[in-house]
Scaffold this active site. Structure first.
Site, short mmCIF file in Angstrom:
data_model
loop_
_atom_site.label_atom_id
_atom_site.label_comp_id
_atom_site.label_asym_id
_atom_site.label_seq_id
_atom_site.Cartn_x
_atom_site.Cartn_y
_atom_site.Cartn_z
N ASP A 47 21.63 11.79 21.10
CA ASP A 47 22.93 12.05 20.47
C ASP A 47 23.12 13.51 20.06
O ASP A 47 24.23 13.92 19.73
CB ASP A 47 23.10 11.17 19.22
CG ASP A 47 23.30 9.71 19.59
OD1 ASP A 47 23.98 9.46 20.60
OD2 ASP A 47 22.77 8.83 18.89
N HIS A 65 13.64 9.48 16.05
CA HIS A 65 13.80 8.27 16.85
C HIS A 65 12.66 7.31 16.53
O HIS A 65 11.55 7.75 16.30
CB HIS A 65 13.77 8.62 18.35
CG HIS A 65 14.32 7.54 19.21
ND1 HIS A 65 13.57 6.49 19.64
CD2 HIS A 65 15.57 7.35 19.68
CE1 HIS A 65 14.33 5.69 20.36
NE2 HIS A 65 15.55 6.18 20.41
N1 ACO Z 1 16.32 13.98 9.17
C1 ACO Z 1 15.41 14.10 8.15
N2 ACO Z 1 14.36 13.29 7.98
C2 ACO Z 1 14.21 12.30 8.85
C3 ACO Z 1 15.10 12.09 9.94
C4 ACO Z 1 16.17 12.98 10.08
N3 ACO Z 1 17.05 12.85 11.09
N4 ACO Z 1 14.70 11.02 10.65
C5 ACO Z 1 13.60 10.55 10.05
N5 ACO Z 1 13.30 11.32 8.96
C6 ACO Z 1 12.14 11.17 8.07
C7 ACO Z 1 12.32 10.03 7.10
O1 ACO Z 1 12.93 10.45 5.91
C8 ACO Z 1 10.90 9.58 6.90
O2 ACO Z 1 10.27 10.50 6.05
P1 ACO Z 1 9.16 9.98 4.98
O3 ACO Z 1 8.02 9.48 5.83
O4 ACO Z 1 8.84 11.19 4.17
O5 ACO Z 1 9.82 8.89 4.18
C9 ACO Z 1 10.26 9.77 8.28
O6 ACO Z 1 11.03 10.83 8.89
C10 ACO Z 1 10.31 8.53 9.17
O7 ACO Z 1 11.65 8.09 9.24
P2 ACO Z 1 12.09 6.57 9.34
O8 ACO Z 1 13.47 6.43 8.80
O9 ACO Z 1 11.03 5.72 8.74
O10 ACO Z 1 12.10 6.37 10.91
P3 ACO Z 1 12.81 5.22 11.71
O11 ACO Z 1 12.05 5.07 12.97
O12 ACO Z 1 12.98 4.01 10.85
O13 ACO Z 1 14.28 5.80 11.97
C11 ACO Z 1 16.11 6.91 12.97
C12 ACO Z 1 14.70 6.34 13.18
C13 ACO Z 1 17.03 5.84 12.36
C14 ACO Z 1 16.68 7.32 14.32
C15 ACO Z 1 16.02 8.14 12.02
O14 ACO Z 1 15.20 9.12 12.61
C16 ACO Z 1 17.39 8.71 11.67
O15 ACO Z 1 18.04 8.23 10.73
N6 ACO Z 1 17.87 9.74 12.45
C17 ACO Z 1 19.20 10.27 12.24
C18 ACO Z 1 20.25 9.36 12.89
C19 ACO Z 1 20.22 9.42 14.40
O16 ACO Z 1 20.16 10.48 15.01
N7 ACO Z 1 20.31 8.24 15.02
C20 ACO Z 1 20.35 8.09 16.49
C21 ACO Z 1 19.08 7.49 17.00
S1 ACO Z 1 19.05 7.46 18.73
C22 ACO Z 1 20.09 6.24 19.14
O17 ACO Z 1 20.22 5.24 18.53
C23 ACO Z 1 20.92 6.47 20.25
#
Ligand code: ACO
Length: 430
Positions: free
Chosen positions: A365, A308
């Site tokens: 979620d 998140h």
């Molecule tokens: N699985 C694996 N790796 C992940 C995940 C995940 N679910 N989420 C983040 N990471 C990693 C990224 O690859 C990144 O790694 P790095 O630093 O080595 O490049 C690091 O964690 C940071 O991730 P970002 O994408 O920069 O974080 P951001 O805050 O932009 O994204 C998000 C947040 C979009 C929710 C992300 O965690 C994600 O895609 N999760 C999966 C989708 C999801 O569950 N969405 C629902 C969110 S809650 C809502 O909207 C109701």
């Protein structure tokens, strides 16, 4: 004592400016960069808004480090335990808890707005039978502005209130009809005898030919899901609603923009993607393979329902929903193998250095689909359920913004990296 300002210095010119630091009730302070362009001739640059507060708000507070979520100051755990969705709608819109009379009046108003204009019914026939229900939601919610002209004056407080009542009340009807249309089943009109979640269940699963028996476990679980999704400060869909509203577009158009944004798998679409992922995992023995894929920087796969932007701690809503999964499955005497896989996946991921280091925890979620499956909601309706719950948050945030003095159109700037100025070349000379 140090002054409550931040100094910004342009090292190239040596020019410094002091900008004010603002402090809210909770949360880190912010510094106001509103004068930076005027004083230094530069913009701030923050793609994804990772360090940018876009507005002042009194509605919802999140402490992502501690896993705290407050609606109008009330902890989400207390509201989940002691309140219910329509009371929370009242709280979010009016800013305070209602008296018994106020709540009863509010419930009556919402109940009496649940029907939709008959002309709107005809819209459904225009959609492809195989349309995703979220596609229908985007269209039908936007179309409300073509039917409710009498509440489109955004500068009139009462008009905004009526639009809010209409949106909260009609969303379950519009949503249930999207589902019925895809099934080729008759649309069920709402019943004024039923509560909010009960009504939705009957419109989803009832038939005009027979009585529909409400399952109280399902109604309570659904009400909790609505409540937990009701608002979440300046997330992508809410920010979209605010940005659309800043142009003074009508509320139905703005909410429709929010519905479109919520649909994406990085946002509200993740609940559907979680179930698809758990089905693909199929067996707990395959979990490590999927965890490895999620960790692989060359693989775009992510653990859906994990991570998140704000929570660097367990999402408090996920904690509540996980507990509710046990209660609902137990009450309905169901055994869902996907729940077992989800629990095991969480256990493995939370011990894995990759997830620990990046502070990636289950979000709202991750478990919500398990409850929805248990009460018979099909996977392609999960984000629609989220939409119903989030409508009150969107419209309250929109109302807060419209009510502000000196409302400004939202208009971010950019770092242009395209071609430098060049002369047009006539087609015969290219
Ligand atoms: N699985 C694996 N790796 C992940 C995940 C995940 N679910 N989420 C983040 N990471 C990693 C990224 O690859 C990144 O790694 P790095 O630093 O080595 O490049 C690091 O964690 C940071 O991730 P970002 O994408 O920069 O974080 P951001 O805050 O932009 O994204 C998000 C947040 C979009 C929710 C992300 O965690 C994600 O895609 N999760 C999966 C989708 C999801 O569950 N969405 C629902 C969110 S809650 C809502 O909207 C109701």
């Amino acid at each position: 004592m140090a002054k409550d300002t931040v100094t910004i210095t342009d090292n190239a010119t040596g020019k410094s400016i002091e900008v004010p630091v603002l402090r809210g009730t909770h949360g880190p302070p912010v510094f106001d960069v509103g004068t930076v362009y005027k004083e230094l001739g530069m913009f701030t640059f923050d793609p994804g808004f990772t360090s940018t507060g876009s507005c002042e708000s009194t509605i919802t507070f999140i402490d992502g480090e501690e896993g705290i979520l407050l609606y109008r100051g009330y902890p989400i755990e207390q509201l989940a335990e002691q309140s219910h969705f329509l009371e929370v709608c009242y709280l979010l819109w009016y800013g305070r808890l209602p008296s018994a009379q106020e709540l009863s009046d509010f419930e009556t108003i919402i109940t009496h707005h649940t029907m939709v204009h008959e002309g709107l019914r005809d819209f459904y026939a225009g959609f492809h039978r195989g349309a995703h229900p979220m596609a229908i939601m985007v269209g039908v919610v936007g179309a409300l502005s073509a039917f409710y002209h009498d509440s489109l004056d955004i500068h009139d407080h009462r008009s905004r209130e009526i639009s809010a009542h209409r949106l909260i009340a009609k969303m379950p009807t519009i949503a249930a009809w999207a589902y019925r249309y895809s099934r080729g089943e008759p649309f069920m009109y709402p019943s004024n005898k039923l509560g909010y979640a009960e009504n939705f269940l009957r419109m989803m699963f009832g038939f005009p030919t027979e009585e529909y028996e409400i399952n109280p476990v399902a109604a309570k679980a659904l009400d909790l899901i609505f409540l937990l999704h009701a608002d979440h400060e300046q997330n992508a869909s809410t920010s979209t609603v605010r940005l659309a509203g800043s142009s003074q577009a009508n509320p139905f158009a703005c909410i429709s923009a929010g519905v479109g944004t919520l649909w994406g798998p990085a946002h509200g679409g993740a609940n559907e993607a979680v179930i698809e992922m758990l089905e693909e995992i199929e067996d707990a023995r395959n979990i490590s393979k999927f965890v490895a894929k999620a960790k692989d920087p060359n693989d775009p796969f992510r653990l859906m329902g994990f991570g998140h932007r704000v929570y660097k701690h367990y999402d408090p809503r996920a904690k509540i929903i996980r507990k509710s999964c046990y209660d609902v499955l137990d009450a309905l005497k169901l055994d869902d193998p996907l729940f077992d896989i989800a629990l095991k996946l969480e256990e493995i991921a939370l011990k894995d250095e990759y997830f620990v280091e990046r502070k990636l925890y289950p979000n709202v979620d991750f478990y919500s689909g398990i409850i929805q499956r248990a009460i018979g909601i099909p996977t392609n309706m999960f984000t629609v359920i989220f939409t119903i719950g989030r409508t009150i948050g969107w419209i309250s945030q929109w109302n807060e913004m419209i009510g502000e003095k000196g409302l400004k159109i939202g208009r971010p700037r950019q770092l242009y990296t395209g071609e430098a100025t060049r002369d047009y070349v006539r087609i015969d000379r290219r």
